[in-house]
Design a protein around this motif. Structure first.
Motif, PDB file in Angstrom:
ATOM      1  N   GLU A  70      16.076 -26.736  -5.113  1.00  0.00           N
ATOM      2  CA  GLU A  70      16.071 -26.152  -3.783  1.00  0.00           C
ATOM      3  C   GLU A  70      15.419 -24.770  -3.807  1.00  0.00           C
ATOM      4  N   PRO A  71      14.432 -24.552  -2.944  1.00  0.00           N
ATOM      5  CA  PRO A  71      13.842 -23.221  -2.834  1.00  0.00           C
ATOM      6  C   PRO A  71      14.648 -22.364  -1.858  1.00  0.00           C
ATOM      7  N   GLY A  91      13.097 -29.236  -2.434  1.00  0.00           N
ATOM      8  CA  GLY A  91      11.821 -28.972  -3.084  1.00  0.00           C
ATOM      9  C   GLY A  91      11.132 -30.216  -3.615  1.00  0.00           C
ATOM     10  N   TYR A 110       4.702 -27.160  -7.116  1.00  0.00           N
ATOM     11  CA  TYR A 110       5.464 -27.181  -5.868  1.00  0.00           C
ATOM     12  C   TYR A 110       4.670 -26.393  -4.840  1.00  0.00           C
ATOM     13  N   THR A 112       4.547 -25.017  -0.641  1.00  0.00           N
ATOM     14  CA  THR A 112       5.292 -24.820   0.595  1.00  0.00           C
ATOM     15  C   THR A 112       4.521 -23.878   1.506  1.00  0.00           C
ATOM     16  N   LEU A 131      14.016 -20.626  -7.083  1.00  0.00           N
ATOM     17  CA  LEU A 131      14.293 -22.056  -7.150  1.00  0.00           C
ATOM     18  C   LEU A 131      15.637 -22.273  -7.825  1.00  0.00           C
TER      19      LEU A 131
END
Length: 154
Positions: A70-71, A91, A110, A112, A131
């Protein structure tokens, strides 16, 4: 609906054009990702025009076998810290050319983005992206973090 369809296409195109960005270690002392890239920014403070979307990616090595990560973004401005909600909190759903679960040591990319809304004031601020994952006991823990300065313009 159109945004959900277009986001992966735009994100994939941006990932191809994002070069490495100089970032700082977080106050927590967590290790930096292998690399970080913020579109159109080589080093902070990154200029973030109002009414745009800022694309970023980071390459990291999975700290353990993980099912999910999870960010979390925190913006530091005017002496306060504010959680910046991301459109996708899982994520794993924004990995490029990979998917969860990840194996310990697996290197992944990753990607975003963050919206810079048109009503944001022209201010300088810091962004901290961390993260998190979970250990075998189900406890959440951070495993990588970076900090970069930004400036809302326009």
């Amino acid at each position: 609906m159109m945004k959900e369809v277009m986001f992966p296409v735009v994100l994939a195109l941006c990932v191809a054009y994002i070069s490495a960005t100089e970032v700082n270690v977080c106050k927590s002392g967590l290790p930096l990702p292998v690399s970080v890239g913020v579109l159109n920014c080589d080093k902070g403070p990154c200029e973030l025009p109002k009414g745009t979307e800022v694309f970023m990616n980071l390459t990291f090595d999975a700290p353990n076998d993980l099912e999910i990560f999870e960010p979390k973004i925190i913006a530091h401005a005017l002496g306060i810290d504010v959680d910046y909600p991301l459109a996708e909190p899982n994520g794993c759903n924004q990995l490029v050319d990979d998917e969860c679960p990840l194996e310990e040591g697996q290197r992944v990319l990753y990607a975003t983005s963050m919206e810079v809304l048109s009503f944001y004031p022209n201010i300088n601020f810091g962004i901290e992206l961390t993260l998190y994952t979970y250990n075998e006991d189900g406890d959440k823990f951070p495993f990588t973090c970076f900090q970069i300065d930004g400036k809302v313009v326009g």
